[in-house]
Design a protein around this motif. Structure first.
Motif, PDB file in Angstrom:
ATOM      1  N   PHE A 279       5.277 -25.152 -17.420  1.00  0.00           N
ATOM      2  CA  PHE A 279       5.938 -24.163 -16.746  1.00  0.00           C
ATOM      3  C   PHE A 279       5.970 -24.311 -15.324  1.00  0.00           C
ATOM      4  O   PHE A 279       4.877 -24.220 -14.660  1.00  0.00           O
ATOM      5  N   PRO A 280       6.938 -24.725 -14.592  1.00  0.00           N
ATOM      6  CA  PRO A 280       6.674 -24.281 -12.620  1.00  0.00           C
ATOM      7  C   PRO A 280       6.878 -23.520 -12.271  1.00  0.00           C
ATOM      8  O   PRO A 280       7.255 -22.409 -13.370  1.00  0.00           O
ATOM      9  N   ILE A 281       5.855 -23.061 -11.481  1.00  0.00           N
ATOM     10  CA  ILE A 281       5.630 -22.041 -11.101  1.00  0.00           C
ATOM     11  C   ILE A 281       6.260 -21.701  -9.287  1.00  0.00           C
ATOM     12  O   ILE A 281       5.391 -22.994  -9.277  1.00  0.00           O
ATOM     13  N   ALA A 282       5.821 -20.804  -8.648  1.00  0.00           N
ATOM     14  CA  ALA A 282       5.719 -20.407  -7.262  1.00  0.00           C
ATOM     15  C   ALA A 282       4.655 -20.056  -6.973  1.00  0.00           C
ATOM     16  O   ALA A 282       5.163 -18.297  -7.311  1.00  0.00           O
ATOM     17  N   LEU A 283       3.662 -19.666  -6.103  1.00  0.00           N
ATOM     18  CA  LEU A 283       3.291 -18.998  -5.546  1.00  0.00           C
ATOM     19  C   LEU A 283       3.712 -18.450  -3.785  1.00  0.00           C
ATOM     20  O   LEU A 283       4.209 -19.713  -3.434  1.00  0.00           O
ATOM     21  N   HIS A 284       3.470 -17.461  -3.588  1.00  0.00           N
ATOM     22  CA  HIS A 284       4.038 -16.711  -2.710  1.00  0.00           C
ATOM     23  C   HIS A 284       3.649 -15.924  -1.561  1.00  0.00           C
ATOM     24  O   HIS A 284       2.181 -15.415  -2.266  1.00  0.00           O
ATOM     25  N   MET A 285       3.620 -15.313  -1.076  1.00  0.00           N
ATOM     26  CA  MET A 285       2.864 -14.466   0.496  1.00  0.00           C
ATOM     27  C   MET A 285       2.696 -12.918  -1.001  1.00  0.00           C
ATOM     28  O   MET A 285       3.914 -12.913  -1.406  1.00  0.00           O
ATOM     29  N   GLY A 286       2.395 -12.582  -0.788  1.00  0.00           N
ATOM     30  CA  GLY A 286       1.397 -11.569  -1.808  1.00  0.00           C
ATOM     31  C   GLY A 286       1.553 -11.322  -2.912  1.00  0.00           C
ATOM     32  O   GLY A 286       1.674 -10.209  -4.216  1.00  0.00           O
ATOM     33  N   VAL A 287       0.763 -12.956  -3.631  1.00  0.00           N
ATOM     34  CA  VAL A 287       0.546 -12.774  -5.091  1.00  0.00           C
ATOM     35  C   VAL A 287      -0.770 -12.563  -5.331  1.00  0.00           C
ATOM     36  O   VAL A 287      -2.140 -12.282  -4.477  1.00  0.00           O
ATOM     37  N   ALA A 288      -1.183 -11.847  -6.372  1.00  0.00           N
ATOM     38  CA  ALA A 288      -2.226 -11.801  -6.248  1.00  0.00           C
ATOM     39  C   ALA A 288      -3.641 -12.216  -6.671  1.00  0.00           C
ATOM     40  O   ALA A 288      -3.629 -13.774  -7.014  1.00  0.00           O
ATOM     41  N   ARG A 289      -5.008 -12.793  -6.473  1.00  0.00           N
ATOM     42  CA  ARG A 289      -6.059 -14.025  -6.179  1.00  0.00           C
ATOM     43  C   ARG A 289      -5.605 -13.745  -8.044  1.00  0.00           C
ATOM     44  O   ARG A 289      -6.188 -14.999  -8.296  1.00  0.00           O
ATOM     45  N   GLN A 290      -5.269 -13.035  -8.631  1.00  0.00           N
ATOM     46  CA  GLN A 290      -5.866 -12.754 -10.125  1.00  0.00           C
ATOM     47  C   GLN A 290      -4.952 -12.644 -10.610  1.00  0.00           C
ATOM     48  O   GLN A 290      -3.990 -11.018 -10.837  1.00  0.00           O
ATOM     49  N   GLY A 291      -4.620 -12.672 -11.975  1.00  0.00           N
ATOM     50  CA  GLY A 291      -3.391 -12.071 -13.268  1.00  0.00           C
ATOM     51  C   GLY A 291      -3.603 -12.285 -14.882  1.00  0.00           C
ATOM     52  O   GLY A 291      -5.618 -12.723 -14.821  1.00  0.00           O
ATOM     53  N   THR A 292      -3.428 -11.769 -15.325  1.00  0.00           N
ATOM     54  CA  THR A 292      -3.641 -11.983 -16.786  1.00  0.00           C
ATOM     55  C   THR A 292      -2.432 -12.776 -17.502  1.00  0.00           C
ATOM     56  O   THR A 292      -1.026 -12.407 -16.996  1.00  0.00           O
ATOM     57  N   ILE A 293      -2.827 -13.330 -18.462  1.00  0.00           N
ATOM     58  CA  ILE A 293      -1.538 -14.056 -19.055  1.00  0.00           C
ATOM     59  C   ILE A 293      -1.521 -13.538 -20.800  1.00  0.00           C
ATOM     60  O   ILE A 293      -2.675 -14.141 -21.157  1.00  0.00           O
ATOM     61  N   VAL A 294      -0.728 -13.240 -20.969  1.00  0.00           N
ATOM     62  CA  VAL A 294      -0.306 -12.509 -22.638  1.00  0.00           C
ATOM     63  C   VAL A 294       0.074 -13.450 -23.243  1.00  0.00           C
ATOM     64  O   VAL A 294       1.270 -14.324 -23.119  1.00  0.00           O
ATOM     65  N   HIS A 295      -0.692 -14.218 -24.449  1.00  0.00           N
ATOM     66  CA  HIS A 295       0.424 -15.691 -25.440  1.00  0.00           C
ATOM     67  C   HIS A 295       0.650 -14.665 -26.284  1.00  0.00           C
ATOM     68  O   HIS A 295      -0.124 -14.003 -27.228  1.00  0.00           O
ATOM     69  N   ARG A 296       1.682 -15.347 -27.192  1.00  0.00           N
ATOM     70  CA  ARG A 296       2.627 -15.083 -27.891  1.00  0.00           C
ATOM     71  C   ARG A 296       3.004 -15.581 -29.074  1.00  0.00           C
ATOM     72  O   ARG A 296       4.072 -16.657 -28.151  1.00  0.00           O
ATOM     73  N   TRP A 297       2.612 -15.804 -30.305  1.00  0.00           N
ATOM     74  CA  TRP A 297       3.994 -17.311 -30.452  1.00  0.00           C
ATOM     75  C   TRP A 297       3.430 -16.989 -32.724  1.00  0.00           C
ATOM     76  O   TRP A 297       2.725 -15.638 -32.553  1.00  0.00           O
ATOM     77  N   THR A 298       3.949 -17.386 -33.043  1.00  0.00           N
ATOM     78  CA  THR A 298       3.929 -17.350 -34.754  1.00  0.00           C
ATOM     79  C   THR A 298       3.132 -18.158 -34.736  1.00  0.00           C
ATOM     80  O   THR A 298       3.470 -20.011 -34.480  1.00  0.00           O
ATOM     81  N   GLU A 299       2.519 -18.349 -36.535  1.00  0.00           N
ATOM     82  CA  GLU A 299       1.967 -19.340 -37.272  1.00  0.00           C
ATOM     83  C   GLU A 299       2.737 -19.003 -38.643  1.00  0.00           C
ATOM     84  O   GLU A 299       2.447 -17.965 -39.125  1.00  0.00           O
ATOM     85  N   ALA A 300       3.392 -20.333 -38.811  1.00  0.00           N
ATOM     86  CA  ALA A 300       3.791 -19.613 -40.457  1.00  0.00           C
ATOM     87  C   ALA A 300       4.904 -18.493 -40.887  1.00  0.00           C
ATOM     88  O   ALA A 300       5.043 -18.072 -40.975  1.00  0.00           O
ATOM     89  N   GLY A 301       5.776 -17.935 -39.315  1.00  0.00           N
ATOM     90  CA  GLY A 301       6.113 -16.500 -39.371  1.00  0.00           C
ATOM     91  C   GLY A 301       5.196 -15.488 -38.820  1.00  0.00           C
ATOM     92  O   GLY A 301       5.523 -14.672 -39.213  1.00  0.00           O
TER      93      GLY A 301
END
Length: 293
Positions: free
Chosen positions: A259-281
């Motif tokens: 996924f293309p992203i861009a970092l800029h001034m003011g971006v936190a040094r660290q973050g969290t990523i929540v992954h959501r998906w389905t498997e067979a519904g």
């Protein structure tokens, strides 16, 4: 109500000139616990010899006592160096080096960081030379890390802890293991980029980051479908800018998407990523800490 957790001990190993950095590492451990222990049922226990060592006589030299109580028992070792290697022992070039090598040889997770901050004016040249030699030797046996500031160190330690806790959860009965009684998708994100030389107005060539991406890998055995990602910063700062929707119809097992992203001034040094998906519904979700440095 009592909560059953998987406890992992984390030894903070370093010479005597890194007291502030030792505090930063412990703060990172406690911060990780605050964010994750209740939900993931994994608790990280910081170990510092100066706070928890039990004085013993007749059990070997001082370093052997520390080894027995900490280095030979810790599940994870976070080692930090500034401008000193430390005092030599009978068995290694320094006490911290001995702790690292003993932990490595018994298969513990060992993460070694060297400061890239300016060298103190009152540093010991012999100690610095010994440290640089040890750094080269360690790099021959694996990847080492560096840090430029307290915030940088904290973010990178959090990333290491996330890696170790995830592995422990899969192997030792943490939340990930209990929720996986069958094969399934396992999504993990990382920040990647390419370096490109750029000349400034004075003719100096500097490297700049290009093609910045959020790489999402499916490490599992089942395809993840209807994937959606949600970013949020840790501490002060903002999220990177997503250059498009953070969604994917399907990520097959053992494959990845960018996924293309861009970092800029003011971006936190660290973050969290929540992954959501389905498997067979059936819906699934997992959260991960990520470093943007």
């Amino acid at each position: 109500m009592a909560i059953q957790t998987l406890t992992l001990s984390v030894l903070i190993a370093s010479p005597g000139d890194t007291a502030p950095d030792r505090d930063v590492v412990e703060d990172a451990i406690r911060s990780w616990n605050s964010d994750h222990t209740m939900r993931r049922k994994i608790h990280l226990l910081p170990l510092r010899w100066e706070l928890g060592a039990v004085p013993l006589v007749g059990q070997g030299d001082a370093q052997e006592v520390i080894n027995a109580q900490f280095a030979d028992e810790a599940d994870i070792v976070i080692a930090v160096f500034n401008s000193r290697l430390g005092q030599a022992t009978k068995r290694a070039v320094s006490g911290t080096a001995e702790e690292i090598l003993r932990a490595r040889d018994r298969g513990a997770a060992v993460h070694v960081f060297f400061s890239d901050a300016p060298i103190p004016r009152d540093h010991d040249p012999e100690q610095l030379a010994a440290l640089n030699l040890f750094r080269k030797e360690v790099q021959e046996h694996g990847l080492t890390g560096s840090y430029a500031s307290a915030d940088d160190l904290k973010a990178k330690v959090r990333t290491c802890l996330e890696h170790d806790a995830y592995k422990a959860g899969n192997l030792g009965g943490g939340e990930v293991d209990r929720s996986r009684s069958r094969p399934g998708a396992v999504l993990r994100s990382s920040y990647t980029w390419e370096n490109e030389p750029k000349q400034d107005s004075r003719g100096r060539v500097k490297m700049r980051r290009t093609r910045q991406r959020l790489l999402v890998e499916n490490l599992g055995e089942v395809a993840a479908e209807n994937v959606e990602l949600e970013m949020s910063p840790v501490g002060e700062g903002n999220n990177p800018t997503a250059l498009g929707e953070l969604t994917a119809l399907r990520i097959p097992p053992k494959s990845s998407v960018n996924f293309p992203i861009a970092l800029h001034m003011g971006v936190a040094r660290q973050g969290t990523i929540v992954h959501r998906w389905t498997e067979a519904g059936t819906p699934f979700s997992e959260e991960q800490t990520i470093s943007w440095t």
